[in-house]
Design an enzyme around this catalytic site. Structure first.
Site, PDB file in Angstrom:
ATOM      1  N   TRP A 101     -11.563  22.705 -10.423  1.00  0.00           N
ATOM      2  CA  TRP A 101     -11.796  21.739 -11.497  1.00  0.00           C
ATOM      3  C   TRP A 101     -12.263  20.417 -10.925  1.00  0.00           C
ATOM      4  O   TRP A 101     -13.160  19.780 -11.473  1.00  0.00           O
ATOM      5  CB  TRP A 101     -10.560  21.565 -12.368  1.00  0.00           C
ATOM      6  CG  TRP A 101     -10.126  22.842 -13.041  1.00  0.00           C
ATOM      7  CD1 TRP A 101      -8.932  23.485 -12.883  1.00  0.00           C
ATOM      8  CD2 TRP A 101     -10.883  23.631 -13.983  1.00  0.00           C
ATOM      9  NE1 TRP A 101      -8.903  24.616 -13.653  1.00  0.00           N
ATOM     10  CE2 TRP A 101     -10.078  24.735 -14.340  1.00  0.00           C
ATOM     11  CE3 TRP A 101     -12.156  23.516 -14.536  1.00  0.00           C
ATOM     12  CZ2 TRP A 101     -10.506  25.715 -15.239  1.00  0.00           C
ATOM     13  CZ3 TRP A 101     -12.589  24.484 -15.434  1.00  0.00           C
ATOM     14  CH2 TRP A 101     -11.769  25.566 -15.777  1.00  0.00           C
ATOM     15  N   ASP A 168      -7.749  13.900 -14.390  1.00  0.00           N
ATOM     16  CA  ASP A 168      -7.730  15.101 -15.232  1.00  0.00           C
ATOM     17  C   ASP A 168      -6.313  15.675 -15.149  1.00  0.00           C
ATOM     18  O   ASP A 168      -5.916  16.204 -14.120  1.00  0.00           O
ATOM     19  CB  ASP A 168      -8.769  16.095 -14.691  1.00  0.00           C
ATOM     20  CG  ASP A 168      -8.677  17.472 -15.354  1.00  0.00           C
ATOM     21  OD1 ASP A 168      -7.901  17.629 -16.323  1.00  0.00           O
ATOM     22  OD2 ASP A 168      -9.393  18.389 -14.892  1.00  0.00           O
ATOM     23  N   LYS A 192      -3.349  23.680 -22.416  1.00  0.00           N
ATOM     24  CA  LYS A 192      -2.445  24.052 -21.333  1.00  0.00           C
ATOM     25  C   LYS A 192      -1.006  23.659 -21.685  1.00  0.00           C
ATOM     26  O   LYS A 192      -0.083  24.373 -21.363  1.00  0.00           O
ATOM     27  CB  LYS A 192      -2.859  23.397 -20.016  1.00  0.00           C
ATOM     28  CG  LYS A 192      -4.298  23.672 -19.615  1.00  0.00           C
ATOM     29  CD  LYS A 192      -4.484  25.034 -18.961  1.00  0.00           C
ATOM     30  CE  LYS A 192      -5.940  25.458 -18.878  1.00  0.00           C
ATOM     31  NZ  LYS A 192      -6.832  24.519 -18.212  1.00  0.00           N
TER      32      LYS A 192
HETATM   33  C1  PLP Z   1      -8.344  24.361 -17.872  1.00  0.00           C
HETATM   34  C2  PLP Z   1      -8.700  23.159 -17.100  1.00  0.00           C
HETATM   35  C3  PLP Z   1      -9.923  22.497 -17.277  1.00  0.00           C
HETATM   36  C4  PLP Z   1     -11.010  23.001 -18.215  1.00  0.00           C
HETATM   37  O1  PLP Z   1     -10.644  22.794 -19.512  1.00  0.00           O
HETATM   38  P1  PLP Z   1     -11.619  23.190 -20.732  1.00  0.00           P
HETATM   39  O2  PLP Z   1     -10.848  22.649 -21.884  1.00  0.00           O
HETATM   40  O3  PLP Z   1     -11.744  24.672 -20.717  1.00  0.00           O
HETATM   41  O4  PLP Z   1     -12.909  22.510 -20.526  1.00  0.00           O
HETATM   42  C5  PLP Z   1     -10.163  21.352 -16.552  1.00  0.00           C
HETATM   43  N1  PLP Z   1      -9.249  20.874 -15.694  1.00  0.00           N
HETATM   44  C6  PLP Z   1      -8.064  21.483 -15.478  1.00  0.00           C
HETATM   45  C7  PLP Z   1      -7.102  20.895 -14.517  1.00  0.00           C
HETATM   46  C8  PLP Z   1      -7.757  22.642 -16.178  1.00  0.00           C
HETATM   47  O5  PLP Z   1      -6.586  23.248 -15.975  1.00  0.00           O
END
Ligand code: PLP
Length: 356
Positions: A101, A168, A192
């Site tokens: 990511w 993030d 998540k």
């Molecule tokens: C799942 C995830 C993403 C991607 O998320 P989307 O909503 O599918 O774009 C980005 N960063 C992390 C840390 C993730 O776990």
């Protein structure tokens, strides 16, 4: 009962799913479905405002920050975070590369300016968080990924620096205490730990926005969304509502302190067994282990894999397979996963040891 270890979209509390399904038929006595009312109606505006204020309350967000529920997933967040902070002329940013990511975020930033990687654990297949690095002075911002969902590592501390810190937090937001004031921007896809896919929460320090000298497309401009109270266009009403319900659930059980204790207990239980059981090994540096995603492998796949897979399937465990780039197993233990589910997995691991 199915034990849902899915890495994302992930398990949500049963009572939230119950209320969410009722709302699709009829929203709280309104005579109408949640998904057929105007997003400008009082009912929905109240939902949006409640969701935003729950984020502030639960994370103790200081004054001067805005909370937004937007679309595009964290994957759009990679670009959006960059475009709201990277200067138009001579833009320079700094990234910590701790997993897929992070790498994707770096790729997006490079579309807008320089993205300097302060450190990367890529050569070790991201099995640890790099140590001994520093944030360069003079960069427009520093970006990191708090929890590496795929590799099972988690940052336990964040740099204190004069430049904006962007993070993030998709896979560990609302799982433990954080000091929001350490960040200028936090963003996280809902699916998540907060709700269904479809909305992404942004927590931004307002005074750090609008400094790039760029023309930013309206839909990507955090100041535009803030000026419209997160209603610049039609928001993903269902995702926002279910996120609101999940945040209410979290507040109801005792908030961040309580969930952090529960998450630590789950992590201790699973890692304790991974370390104790001679058939298994963890895949990450011990000090960087994620409380959300525990990654592990069988030491002798050839001998035990078939038996173990049959056993956990039999025990109604779902979503335990590791990400294709890591292999092995990944136990994702998001907020709504009960300790009992972790105990079921641990019992299966013990049982395998006895039978093997
Ligand atoms: C799942 C995830 C993403 C991607 O998320 P989307 O909503 O599918 O774009 C980005 N960063 C992390 C840390 C993730 O776990």
């Amino acid at each position: 009962m199915v034990h849902n270890y899915s890495a994302g979209p992930c398990i949500l509390p049963q009572e939230v799913l119950q209320k969410a399904s009722e709302s699709v038929r009829e929203l709280e006595g309104s005579g109408l479905s949640l998904i057929e009312i105007s997003h400008r109606s009082k009912d929905f505006v109240n939902i949006m405002e409640r969701a935003r204020s729950l984020v502030k309350e639960i994370l103790n967000v200081p004054d001067g920050y805005t909370v937004l529920f937007l679309q595009g997933g964290a994957s759009l967040g990679f670009y959006m975070s960059a475009i709201n902070y990277m200067k138009k002329n001579g833009g320079r940013s700094a990234y910590l590369d701790t997993g897929s990511w992070s790498s994707k975020a770096i790729k997006e930033a490079k579309l807008l300016g320089e993205a300097h990687v302060v450190a990367s654990s890529k050569d070790d297949n991201f099995t640890h968080i790099p140590k001994d690095w520093s944030v360069p002075t003079g960069a427009d911002y520093f970006h990191c990924t708090s929890n590496n969902t795929i590799f099972g590592t988690q940052m336990k501390s964040f740099p204190k620096t004069d430049i904006p810190v962007l993070c993030d937090m998709s896979s560990d937001i609302f799982s433990k205490e954080i000091n929001v004031a350490d960040f200028d921007l936090i963003y996280a896809g809902a699916q998540k730990n907060m709700g269904p896919a479809g909305t992404t929460v942004y927590i931004a320090k307002k005074e750090s926005l609008g400094k790039t000298g760029r023309d930013i497309p309206s839909m990507l401009d955090l100041l535009v969304h803030d000026s419209k109270d997160s209603m610049f266009n039609t928001p993903p009403v269902f995702s926002v509502y279910v996120s609101m319900l999940t945040l209410e659930w979290l507040k109801g059980i005792g908030g961040i302190k309580e969930i952090e204790a529960r998450n630590n207990a789950k992590a201790e239980l699973i890692y304790g067994e991974i370390d104790r059981n001679p058939l298994f090994s963890g895949t990450t540096a011990v000090e960087d282990r994620s409380t959300m995603n525990a990654t592990f492998v069988l030491n002798d796949e050839g001998a035990h894999r078939e038996m173990f897979d049959a056993m956990w399937n039999e025990a109604q465990i779902n979503g335990l397979k590791g990400h294709r780039s890591v292999g092995g197993y990944r136990a994702s233990m998001y907020n709504a996963l009960p300790l009992e589910s972790v105990q079921v997995l641990v019992d299966v691991m013990k049982e395998l040891e006895r039978k093997a």
